[in-house]
Design a protein around this motif. Structure first.
Motif, PDB file in Angstrom:
ATOM      1  N   UNK A  66       3.827  -1.765  13.151  1.00 20.47           N
ATOM      2  CA  UNK A  66       5.151  -2.354  12.994  1.00 20.47           C
ATOM      3  C   UNK A  66       5.581  -2.474  11.543  1.00 20.47           C
ATOM      4  N   UNK A  67       4.645  -2.449  10.609  1.00 24.60           N
ATOM      5  CA  UNK A  67       4.988  -2.561   9.191  1.00 24.60           C
ATOM      6  C   UNK A  67       5.272  -1.234   8.521  1.00 24.60           C
ATOM      7  N   UNK A  68       5.332  -0.156   9.266  1.00 27.12           N
ATOM      8  CA  UNK A  68       5.422   1.183   8.679  1.00 27.12           C
ATOM      9  C   UNK A  68       6.629   1.386   7.768  1.00 27.12           C
ATOM     10  N   UNK A  69       7.713   0.694   8.024  1.00 33.53           N
ATOM     11  CA  UNK A  69       8.918   0.882   7.209  1.00 33.53           C
ATOM     12  C   UNK A  69       8.868   0.147   5.875  1.00 33.53           C
ATOM     13  N   UNK A  70       7.790  -0.580   5.620  1.00 35.89           N
ATOM     14  CA  UNK A  70       7.613  -1.295   4.347  1.00 35.89           C
ATOM     15  C   UNK A  70       6.815  -0.478   3.336  1.00 35.89           C
ATOM     16  N   UNK A  71       6.454   0.724   3.713  1.00 37.44           N
ATOM     17  CA  UNK A  71       5.664   1.596   2.846  1.00 37.44           C
ATOM     18  C   UNK A  71       6.557   2.671   2.231  1.00 37.44           C
ATOM     19  N   UNK A  72       6.025   3.462   1.295  1.00 39.49           N
ATOM     20  CA  UNK A  72       6.850   4.462   0.596  1.00 39.49           C
ATOM     21  C   UNK A  72       7.595   5.426   1.518  1.00 39.49           C
ATOM     22  N   UNK A  73       7.011   5.759   2.645  1.00 42.10           N
ATOM     23  CA  UNK A  73       7.711   6.587   3.632  1.00 42.10           C
ATOM     24  C   UNK A  73       7.188   6.210   5.016  1.00 42.10           C
ATOM     25  N   UNK A  74       7.956   6.482   6.068  1.00 42.92           N
ATOM     26  CA  UNK A  74       7.609   6.002   7.412  1.00 42.92           C
ATOM     27  C   UNK A  74       6.269   6.476   7.972  1.00 42.92           C
ATOM     28  N   UNK A  75       5.720   7.576   7.477  1.00 42.44           N
ATOM     29  CA  UNK A  75       4.437   8.046   8.009  1.00 42.44           C
ATOM     30  C   UNK A  75       3.247   7.630   7.139  1.00 42.44           C
TER      31      UNK A  75
END
Length: 105
Positions: A66-75
């Motif tokens: 669920x936190x994937x969108x808080x990183x440099x890119x979604x993957x």
């Protein structure tokens, strides 16, 4: 000087072993203070000055990234977990219970 709640969260996250995951709720329960949401807020606020925090190893209670969108890119989160041998399909950790880590204490 006492550590802040955020610093305590970061300390726990740095303890998560390579190739394993934990949840926001497990961290909150271990700290006996706050909530899973507060752990998420702490990870959102992480700053580079604290050092490396393997936040990609923290997932929700169902093993979803669920936190994937808080990183440099979604993957990024899935890519990092896969590089550690954690299988991820459709943004969810496969064999989640086997990969789950809980802090001692």
């Amino acid at each position: 000087m006492a550590k802040s709640y955020y610093e305590a969260v970061y300390d726990i996250v740095t303890m998560i072993p390579y190739g394993r995951v934990t949840t926001y709720g497990i961290i909150a329960d271990y700290l006996t203070l706050g909530s899973a949401r507060m752990v998420g807020y702490a990870l959102q606020q992480h700053h580079a000055g604290y050092g490396y925090i393997p936040a990609h190893r923290v997932v929700n209670a169902s093993g979803v990234l669920t936190g994937k969108n808080r990183f440099p890119h979604p993957t990024y989160m899935a890519d990092e977990l896969r590089s550690e041998g954690v299988e991820v399909v459709d943004d969810k950790v496969v064999d989640f219970q086997a990969k789950l880590w809980r802090p001692e204490g």
